[in-house]
Design a protein around this motif. Structure first.
Motif, PDB file in Angstrom:
ATOM      1  N   PHE A 198       1.133  22.278  -9.390  1.00 32.40           N
ATOM      2  CA  PHE A 198      -0.218  22.144  -9.947  1.00 32.40           C
ATOM      3  C   PHE A 198      -0.345  22.917 -11.266  1.00 32.40           C
ATOM      4  CE2 PHE A 198      -4.984  22.707  -9.228  1.00 32.40           C
ATOM      5  CZ  PHE A 198      -5.263  21.360  -9.361  1.00 32.40           C
ATOM      6  N   TRP A 248      -2.921  27.027  -0.719  1.00 32.88           N
ATOM      7  CA  TRP A 248      -4.051  27.959  -0.720  1.00 32.88           C
ATOM      8  C   TRP A 248      -4.204  28.557   0.671  1.00 32.88           C
ATOM      9  CZ3 TRP A 248      -8.854  27.771   1.901  1.00 32.88           C
ATOM     10  CH2 TRP A 248      -9.798  28.719   1.476  1.00 32.88           C
ATOM     11  N   PHE A 287       0.858  22.661  -4.244  1.00 33.08           N
ATOM     12  CA  PHE A 287      -0.169  23.698  -4.343  1.00 33.08           C
ATOM     13  C   PHE A 287      -0.506  24.200  -2.943  1.00 33.08           C
ATOM     14  CE2 PHE A 287      -4.824  24.624  -4.451  1.00 33.08           C
ATOM     15  CZ  PHE A 287      -4.799  25.689  -5.322  1.00 33.08           C
ATOM     16  N   THR A 342     -13.909  24.922   5.011  1.00 35.62           N
ATOM     17  CA  THR A 342     -13.094  24.675   3.814  1.00 35.62           C
ATOM     18  C   THR A 342     -13.262  23.228   3.357  1.00 35.62           C
ATOM     19  OG1 THR A 342     -11.459  26.233   4.638  1.00 35.62           O
ATOM     20  CG2 THR A 342     -10.758  24.766   2.854  1.00 35.62           C
ATOM     21  N   GLY A 343     -13.542  23.060   2.069  1.00 35.24           N
ATOM     22  CA  GLY A 343     -13.640  21.710   1.515  1.00 35.24           C
ATOM     23  C   GLY A 343     -15.007  21.075   1.695  1.00 35.24           C
ATOM     24  N   ALA A 344     -15.952  21.820   2.297  1.00 38.32           N
ATOM     25  CA  ALA A 344     -17.276  21.225   2.526  1.00 38.32           C
ATOM     26  C   ALA A 344     -17.929  20.831   1.199  1.00 38.32           C
ATOM     27  CB  ALA A 344     -18.174  22.194   3.297  1.00 38.32           C
ATOM     28  N   GLY A 345     -17.744  21.676   0.179  1.00 39.66           N
ATOM     29  CA  GLY A 345     -18.345  21.368  -1.126  1.00 39.66           C
ATOM     30  C   GLY A 345     -17.755  20.107  -1.745  1.00 39.66           C
ATOM     31  N   GLY A 362      -5.045  19.757   2.567  1.00 39.64           N
ATOM     32  CA  GLY A 362      -6.212  20.315   1.888  1.00 39.64           C
ATOM     33  C   GLY A 362      -6.291  19.844   0.453  1.00 39.64           C
ATOM     34  N   PHE A 415     -10.335  16.163  -0.082  1.00 41.33           N
ATOM     35  CA  PHE A 415     -11.596  16.137   0.674  1.00 41.33           C
ATOM     36  C   PHE A 415     -12.570  15.147   0.023  1.00 41.33           C
ATOM     37  CE2 PHE A 415     -10.207  20.368   2.288  1.00 41.33           C
ATOM     38  CZ  PHE A 415     -10.410  20.154   3.637  1.00 41.33           C
ATOM     39  N   ARG A 430     -15.771  34.259   2.911  1.00 43.68           N
ATOM     40  CA  ARG A 430     -14.323  34.110   3.050  1.00 43.68           C
ATOM     41  C   ARG A 430     -13.610  34.850   1.927  1.00 43.68           C
ATOM     42  NH1 ARG A 430     -13.497  27.895   0.974  1.00 43.68           N
ATOM     43  NH2 ARG A 430     -13.376  28.402  -1.227  1.00 43.68           N
ATOM     44  N   ALA A 487      -9.197  19.915  -3.115  1.00 44.11           N
ATOM     45  CA  ALA A 487     -10.535  19.413  -3.443  1.00 44.11           C
ATOM     46  C   ALA A 487     -10.546  17.892  -3.581  1.00 44.11           C
ATOM     47  CB  ALA A 487     -11.010  20.074  -4.741  1.00 44.11           C
ATOM     48  N   ASP A 517      -3.149  23.847   2.909  1.00 43.05           N
ATOM     49  CA  ASP A 517      -4.027  25.005   3.135  1.00 43.05           C
ATOM     50  C   ASP A 517      -3.658  25.721   4.424  1.00 43.05           C
ATOM     51  OD1 ASP A 517      -5.530  24.327   0.908  1.00 43.05           O
ATOM     52  OD2 ASP A 517      -7.232  23.526   2.049  1.00 43.05           O
ATOM     53  N   ASN A 543     -12.420  20.671  -9.541  1.00 42.75           N
ATOM     54  CA  ASN A 543     -12.311  22.015 -10.068  1.00 42.75           C
ATOM     55  C   ASN A 543     -10.918  22.311 -10.633  1.00 42.75           C
ATOM     56  OD1 ASN A 543     -12.331  24.761 -10.308  1.00 42.75           O
ATOM     57  ND2 ASN A 543     -12.236  25.117  -8.086  1.00 42.75           N
ATOM     58  N   SER A 591      -7.214  18.911  -7.009  1.00 39.46           N
ATOM     59  CA  SER A 591      -6.087  19.411  -6.224  1.00 39.46           C
ATOM     60  C   SER A 591      -5.881  18.630  -4.926  1.00 39.46           C
ATOM     61  CB  SER A 591      -6.293  20.903  -5.890  1.00 39.46           C
ATOM     62  OG  SER A 591      -7.484  21.095  -5.152  1.00 39.46           O
ATOM     63  N   MET A 630     -15.706  26.554 -11.067  1.00 36.07           N
ATOM     64  CA  MET A 630     -15.707  27.790 -10.271  1.00 36.07           C
ATOM     65  C   MET A 630     -15.815  28.997 -11.201  1.00 36.07           C
ATOM     66  SD  MET A 630     -11.656  27.815  -9.258  1.00 36.07           S
ATOM     67  CE  MET A 630     -11.596  29.296  -8.292  1.00 36.07           C
TER      68      MET A 630
HETATM   69  P1  AMP Z   1     -14.087  24.674  -1.085  1.00 30.14           P
HETATM   70  O1  AMP Z   1     -14.107  25.147   0.344  1.00 30.14           O
HETATM   71  O2  AMP Z   1     -15.105  23.606  -1.364  1.00 30.14           O
HETATM   72  O3  AMP Z   1     -14.091  25.799  -2.070  1.00 30.14           O
HETATM   73  O4  AMP Z   1     -12.688  23.922  -1.286  1.00 30.14           O
HETATM   74  C1  AMP Z   1     -11.512  24.466  -0.812  1.00 30.14           C
HETATM   75  C2  AMP Z   1     -10.361  23.550  -1.215  1.00 30.14           C
HETATM   76  O5  AMP Z   1     -10.115  23.737  -2.603  1.00 30.14           O
HETATM   77  C3  AMP Z   1      -9.091  23.886  -0.478  1.00 30.14           C
HETATM   78  O6  AMP Z   1      -8.610  22.714   0.180  1.00 30.14           O
HETATM   79  C4  AMP Z   1      -8.113  24.372  -1.537  1.00 30.14           C
HETATM   80  O7  AMP Z   1      -6.826  23.805  -1.396  1.00 30.14           O
HETATM   81  C5  AMP Z   1      -8.739  23.963  -2.848  1.00 30.14           C
HETATM   82  N1  AMP Z   1      -8.632  25.033  -3.848  1.00 30.14           N
HETATM   83  C6  AMP Z   1      -8.732  26.369  -3.636  1.00 30.14           C
HETATM   84  N2  AMP Z   1      -8.561  27.043  -4.807  1.00 30.14           N
HETATM   85  C7  AMP Z   1      -8.373  26.107  -5.773  1.00 30.14           C
HETATM   86  C8  AMP Z   1      -8.125  26.159  -7.199  1.00 30.14           C
HETATM   87  N3  AMP Z   1      -8.028  27.326  -7.858  1.00 30.14           N
HETATM   88  N4  AMP Z   1      -7.985  24.989  -7.859  1.00 30.14           N
HETATM   89  C9  AMP Z   1      -8.072  23.816  -7.202  1.00 30.14           C
HETATM   90  N5  AMP Z   1      -8.273  23.700  -5.871  1.00 30.14           N
HETATM   91  C10 AMP Z   1      -8.430  24.821  -5.157  1.00 30.14           C
END
Ligand code: AMP
Length: 298
Positions: A101, A80, A78, A229-232, A26, A31, A91, A28, A12, A122, A8, A145
């Motif tokens: 998306f 979020w 997209f 957000t996005g740390a992973g 934002g 990042f 959160r 995934a 955000d 993801n 994605s 996820m």
């Molecule tokens: P994380 O904090 O690692 O879970 O990543 C958050 C990021 O994932 C944010 O920038 C969102 O835009 C994105 N995100 C949230 N939900 C989804 C989803 N269902 N599919 C794809 N990306 C997502």
């Protein structure tokens, strides 16, 4: 060597105890790409709508990121929306608007097909499978996820059988295997396919399982987390970026990659969205990597 990523790219809106960031850059894959681009060339495969600000595209293009695979199509990007608790490790997702998306059909560019390293962000496991069929990568890592674990398990198991490395949250190990014990849970995951599993434990760092070996890395201790957000995804970008840069998956390289993942993720947490990550230099990364080494030396 370069790395390709599919996932994605988003707008955000995030509220944390430090404030609110509305419609920030934002996603995934974004990042991941920013983090990995500090190490090597990244081919980003994703989609945004016609409302996506040009400044965000310009920012990504100014890095070592190939955007030929980022489609811009008619419709909404997209979006979020998430709100963090006073305990920043918790959160709630308040809203998810899939927009363009929803009908995303990833199409790898020739450069992405030929990348030796691939990260499947993801997305729906059937799309991840489709990407795998298009790609010629030697080393594939994957994120997923609970939604996919619970609702599309059969497809997810098919993908897991074909990949080398799973980067996952510790609770997702439980969702996937029913095991509360991480060591036993990871063993079950390894039996499903990937020989390398990296369960992340948020502020408690990350473990790395490589066949029978286990490495434990701390998270960088931080006095203030502005927005995690996005740390992973950033972790995955630093991890894969280092592996692709070194063009090696030997155990020492994998251990260093985990630290580079943690270093990159710590920068993401320092400000909203990619605000800090986008200004990180190679010198910053080296300095914090050295601090990590010192942190764990005894
Ligand atoms: P994380 O904090 O690692 O879970 O990543 C958050 C990021 O994932 C944010 O920038 C969102 O835009 C994105 N995100 C949230 N939900 C989804 C989803 N269902 N599919 C794809 N990306 C997502």
């Amino acid at each position: 060597m370069s790395v390709a990523v599919v996932g994605s790219v988003a707008l955000d809106t995030v509220e944390t105890p430090s404030g609110v960031n509305k419609d920030g850059l934002g996603g995934a894959a974004m990042f991941f790409s920013l983090a990995a681009s500090n190490f090597t060339r990244v081919h980003l495969i994703g989609v945004v709508g016609d409302d996506f600000p040009q400044e965000h595209i310009d920012l990504m293009a100014s890095k070592n990121i190939d955007l030929d695979g980022l489609e811009q199509v008619e419709g909404k990007s997209f979006r979020w929306t998430g709100k963090y608790h006073d305990d920043i490790n918790m959160r709630d997702t308040l809203d998810t608007q899939l927009g363009v998306f929803e009908t995303f059909q990833p199409k790898l560019t020739d450069a992405a097909k030929n990348a030796k390293y691939l990260f499947l962000g993801n997305i729906h496991p059937s799309l991840q499978l489709d990407v795998l069929q298009q790609a010629n990568a030697d080393f594939v890592a994957l994120d997923t996820m609970n939604l996919w674990i619970n609702e599309t398990r059969e497809d997810l198991e098919k993908v897991l059988a074909k990949i080398d490395c799973l980067i996952i949250n510790d609770e997702e190990v439980f969702d996937l295997t029913g095991e509360r014990n991480l060591v036993r849970g990871v063993k079950k995951i390894q039996e499903m396919g990937p020989s390398i599993v990296a369960p992340k434990k948020g502020e408690h760092g990350c473990l790395l399982f490589v066949e029978n070996k286990i490495f434990s890395a701390p998270a960088f201790p931080m006095a203030e987390v502005v927005d995690p957000t996005g740390a992973g995804d950033t972790f995955a970008g630093g991890f894969m970026g280092h592996i692709a840069q070194q063009n090696s998956i030997d155990y020492d390289t994998l251990k260093q990659a985990v630290i580079h993942g943690s270093v990159s993720a710590s920068y993401t947490c320092e400000d909203f969205g990619p605000e800090r990550l986008k200004t990180v230099t190679t010198e910053d990364i080296t300095a914090r990597y050295d601090a990590f080494v010192e942190l764990s030396r005894f």
